[in-house]
Design a protein around this motif. Structure first.
Motif, PDB file in Angstrom:
ATOM      1  N   ILE A  17     107.470  34.331  27.458  1.00  0.00           N
ATOM      2  CA  ILE A  17     107.685  33.368  28.088  1.00  0.00           C
ATOM      3  C   ILE A  17     107.798  33.394  29.460  1.00  0.00           C
ATOM      4  CG2 ILE A  17     109.686  31.623  28.241  1.00  0.00           C
ATOM      5  CD1 ILE A  17     110.281  32.203  25.151  1.00  0.00           C
ATOM      6  N   TRP A  18     108.464  34.650  29.996  1.00  0.00           N
ATOM      7  CA  TRP A  18     108.431  34.669  31.608  1.00  0.00           C
ATOM      8  C   TRP A  18     107.067  34.683  32.030  1.00  0.00           C
ATOM      9  CZ3 TRP A  18     107.127  38.886  34.874  1.00  0.00           C
ATOM     10  CH2 TRP A  18     107.677  38.705  35.921  1.00  0.00           C
ATOM     11  N   LEU A  19     106.328  35.349  31.422  1.00  0.00           N
ATOM     12  CA  LEU A  19     105.135  35.736  31.928  1.00  0.00           C
ATOM     13  C   LEU A  19     104.137  34.263  31.993  1.00  0.00           C
ATOM     14  CD1 LEU A  19     103.513  39.020  30.046  1.00  0.00           C
ATOM     15  CD2 LEU A  19     103.798  38.508  32.532  1.00  0.00           C
ATOM     16  N   SER A  24     107.552  32.213  39.420  1.00  0.00           N
ATOM     17  CA  SER A  24     107.451  33.523  40.298  1.00  0.00           C
ATOM     18  C   SER A  24     105.990  34.068  40.508  1.00  0.00           C
ATOM     19  CB  SER A  24     108.261  34.593  39.571  1.00  0.00           C
ATOM     20  OG  SER A  24     107.999  35.955  40.349  1.00  0.00           O
ATOM     21  N   LEU A  25     105.614  34.183  41.556  1.00  0.00           N
ATOM     22  CA  LEU A  25     104.400  34.913  41.739  1.00  0.00           C
ATOM     23  C   LEU A  25     104.246  36.148  41.220  1.00  0.00           C
ATOM     24  CD1 LEU A  25     103.507  33.747  45.452  1.00  0.00           C
ATOM     25  CD2 LEU A  25     102.627  32.786  43.514  1.00  0.00           C
ATOM     26  N   ILE A  31      99.994  39.424  37.780  1.00  0.00           N
ATOM     27  CA  ILE A  31      99.460  40.177  36.593  1.00  0.00           C
ATOM     28  C   ILE A  31      97.811  40.050  36.901  1.00  0.00           C
ATOM     29  CG2 ILE A  31      99.070  40.823  34.225  1.00  0.00           C
ATOM     30  CD1 ILE A  31     101.801  41.440  35.422  1.00  0.00           C
ATOM     31  N   LEU A  32      97.387  38.855  36.867  1.00  0.00           N
ATOM     32  CA  LEU A  32      96.040  38.510  37.110  1.00  0.00           C
ATOM     33  C   LEU A  32      95.639  39.339  38.396  1.00  0.00           C
ATOM     34  CD1 LEU A  32      95.592  34.784  36.480  1.00  0.00           C
ATOM     35  CD2 LEU A  32      94.568  36.681  35.041  1.00  0.00           C
ATOM     36  N   ILE A  33      96.204  39.345  39.557  1.00  0.00           N
ATOM     37  CA  ILE A  33      95.581  40.001  40.812  1.00  0.00           C
ATOM     38  C   ILE A  33      95.356  41.369  40.387  1.00  0.00           C
ATOM     39  CG2 ILE A  33      96.366  40.639  42.793  1.00  0.00           C
ATOM     40  CD1 ILE A  33      97.685  37.754  43.400  1.00  0.00           C
ATOM     41  N   LEU A  34      96.450  42.252  39.670  1.00  0.00           N
ATOM     42  CA  LEU A  34      96.246  43.241  39.351  1.00  0.00           C
ATOM     43  C   LEU A  34      95.176  43.682  38.405  1.00  0.00           C
ATOM     44  CD1 LEU A  34     100.227  44.576  38.629  1.00  0.00           C
ATOM     45  CD2 LEU A  34      98.860  45.410  40.444  1.00  0.00           C
TER      46      LEU A  34
END
Length: 167
Positions: A17-19, A24-25, A31-34
């Motif tokens: 749910i948080w993801l 929040s960035l 996570i996508l950037i990582l």
């Protein structure tokens, strides 16, 4: 066994749910950037090595290419962790899409080829005068597999049939 209860349970977890829902960035966008950074390290290193084995980048000795392997493995582990987190965010979306499994298969074979190329060509001392054809074929297929895996991963955003389990 119907996997929907497992997907439902994961989707209702606090982490999932948080993801998905956090503003929040540091959640889904980070996570996508990582995942993109890890992909760049892993696929980029594999591509450079594959091109060298195919005969391009000849000015760079094969032994020098092997020094970049730690970056590939850092990228692999960044992608493994970020990929699991992306999966936790939307398990039903990914795990019900055959393209997701195709992507994973391409990555598995490409990583195996990277290991074989490393052992068979890149770490040879002295450097081989001519790279055997089987390794050049492997390098070519490896490049195609990375392109296919990356393309498949990008298409996952458009080819799903279920976003959440209760949809």
């Amino acid at each position: 066994m119907n996997p929907d209860p497992i997907f439902f349970w994961i989707e209702r977890s606090a982490l999932s749910i948080w993801l998905r829902e956090s503003t929040s960035l540091l959640a889904f966008p980070f996570i996508l950037i990582l995942h993109a950074i890890g992909m760049g390290f892993l696929a980029g290193t594999a591509a450079a090595m594959g091109l060298r084995v195919l005969g391009l980048l000849r000015a760079i000795p094969l032994g020098a290419m092997a020094r970049f392997l730690p970056f590939a493995w850092v990228g692999f582990w960044i992608n493994a962790v970020s990929g699991v987190l992306l999966l936790i965010a939307y398990p039903g979306k990914a795990l019900t899409n055959p393209l997701f499994y195709f992507k994973l298969a391409c990555i598995a074979v490409a990583v195996a080829f990277l290991r074989m190329l490393t052992a068979g060509v890149l770490r040879k001392t002295p450097e081989p005068v001519a790279i055997p054809m089987k390794f050049r074929r492997m390098a070519g297929v490896s490049l195609a597999l990375w392109v296919t895996a990356i393309t498949s991963g990008r298409l996952l955003a458009y080819t799903y049939t279920r976003l959440l389990t209760d949809n």
